[in-house]
Design an enzyme around this catalytic site. Structure first.
Site, PDB file in Angstrom:
ATOM      1  N   ARG A  38      36.929 -73.624 139.464  1.00  0.00           N
ATOM      2  CA  ARG A  38      37.079 -72.792 140.667  1.00  0.00           C
ATOM      3  C   ARG A  38      37.688 -71.460 140.248  1.00  0.00           C
ATOM      4  O   ARG A  38      38.816 -71.405 139.785  1.00  0.00           O
ATOM      5  CB  ARG A  38      37.980 -73.515 141.678  1.00  0.00           C
ATOM      6  CG  ARG A  38      38.149 -72.807 143.011  1.00  0.00           C
ATOM      7  CD  ARG A  38      38.934 -73.718 143.957  1.00  0.00           C
ATOM      8  NE  ARG A  38      39.071 -73.131 145.282  1.00  0.00           N
ATOM      9  CZ  ARG A  38      40.084 -72.373 145.661  1.00  0.00           C
ATOM     10  NH1 ARG A  38      41.068 -72.100 144.806  1.00  0.00           N
ATOM     11  NH2 ARG A  38      40.127 -71.885 146.885  1.00  0.00           N
ATOM     12  N   LYS A  67      45.795 -73.460 148.045  1.00  0.00           N
ATOM     13  CA  LYS A  67      44.708 -72.653 148.612  1.00  0.00           C
ATOM     14  C   LYS A  67      45.254 -71.799 149.743  1.00  0.00           C
ATOM     15  O   LYS A  67      45.738 -72.303 150.743  1.00  0.00           O
ATOM     16  CB  LYS A  67      43.596 -73.566 149.140  1.00  0.00           C
ATOM     17  CG  LYS A  67      42.785 -74.241 148.061  1.00  0.00           C
ATOM     18  CD  LYS A  67      41.671 -75.083 148.635  1.00  0.00           C
ATOM     19  CE  LYS A  67      40.543 -74.231 149.165  1.00  0.00           C
ATOM     20  NZ  LYS A  67      39.389 -75.029 149.626  1.00  0.00           N
ATOM     21  N   SER A  94      32.622 -79.627 151.359  1.00  0.00           N
ATOM     22  CA  SER A  94      33.956 -79.684 151.967  1.00  0.00           C
ATOM     23  C   SER A  94      33.845 -79.933 153.463  1.00  0.00           C
ATOM     24  O   SER A  94      33.103 -79.227 154.162  1.00  0.00           O
ATOM     25  CB  SER A  94      34.707 -78.369 151.731  1.00  0.00           C
ATOM     26  OG  SER A  94      34.972 -78.179 150.364  1.00  0.00           O
TER      27      SER A  94
END
Length: 207
Positions: free
Chosen positions: A39, A137, A108
């Protein structure tokens, strides 16, 4: 491909620093990480690709599938094992058309409705969360909690991975929802010894 979702590490190069990034991933893999997601939100495409080449080599060394977050183009360029997309990314069915039937496609979700949509549209697994509040996040939504996680798992036939705020202190109660694995960032990468941290999580999951 048979995938072990039990300990799914999502990378964060900013968290560990560029210098220690690959070493931290190696240690996490040595500790028993079963699935790896690259990521990279803060890099350009070329830098992402160059990092991806190195991470793919590491993942291959340990026989662990590599998933690319969001970037379908880079997943293809790297010939990664799959891609993980969210609600704001390309439509799931379109992603499946692009990557073909054999790549792993993750999605997700934060509700049973989204989970059922993911199942219909061709996802291979669902990342459900955030289960708990998380600092990893910046754009994380409100926590869904254990009851909703259990509802999502019970409502679909796909593997479900719990995401968000999961670590050694709460892994057991998360597993009791019946899910197939947990996705972590800081529970491994923020620890002094990523290898020991991963081993500890593996032990908790298996026992």
């Amino acid at each position: 491909m048979a995938v072990d979702y039990s300990l799914y590490l999502v990378t964060d190069r900013i968290l560990v620093g560029p210098k220690d990034f690959l070493l931290s991933i190696r240690k996490a893999l040595e500790g028993g990480v079963t699935l790896l997601q690259l990521r990279e939100k803060e890099t350009n495409s070329r830098e992402f690709y160059d990092i991806g080449v190195k991470v793919k080599e590491l993942a291959a060394e340990f026989g662990v599938p590599l998933i690319i977050n969001d970037r379908v183009d880079l997943a293809l360029a790297l010939d990664a094992d799959g891609v993980h997309v969210g609600q704001q990314d390309l439509p799931l069915a379109k992603v499946r058309n692009i990557i073909g039937p054999d790549k792993i496609l993750g999605y997700s979700v934060s509700s049973l409705e989204e989970a059922l949509q993911g199942e219909r549209m061709g996802a291979d697994y669902l990342g459900a969360g955030p289960v708990f509040p998380t600092g990893s996040k910046k754009d994380a939504a409100e926590a869904i909690g254990l009851a909703k996680l259990k509802e999502i798992k019970a409502g679909v036939s796909l593997p479900v991975v719990g995401i968000g705020g999961i670590g050694a202190a709460n892994l057991r109660v998360v597993k009791e929802t019946g899910i197939d694995g947990v996705s972590v960032i800081s529970a491994i990468l923020s620890q002094e010894d990523p290898c020991a941290a991963a081993k500890g999580l593996v032990d908790l999951w298996r026992n």
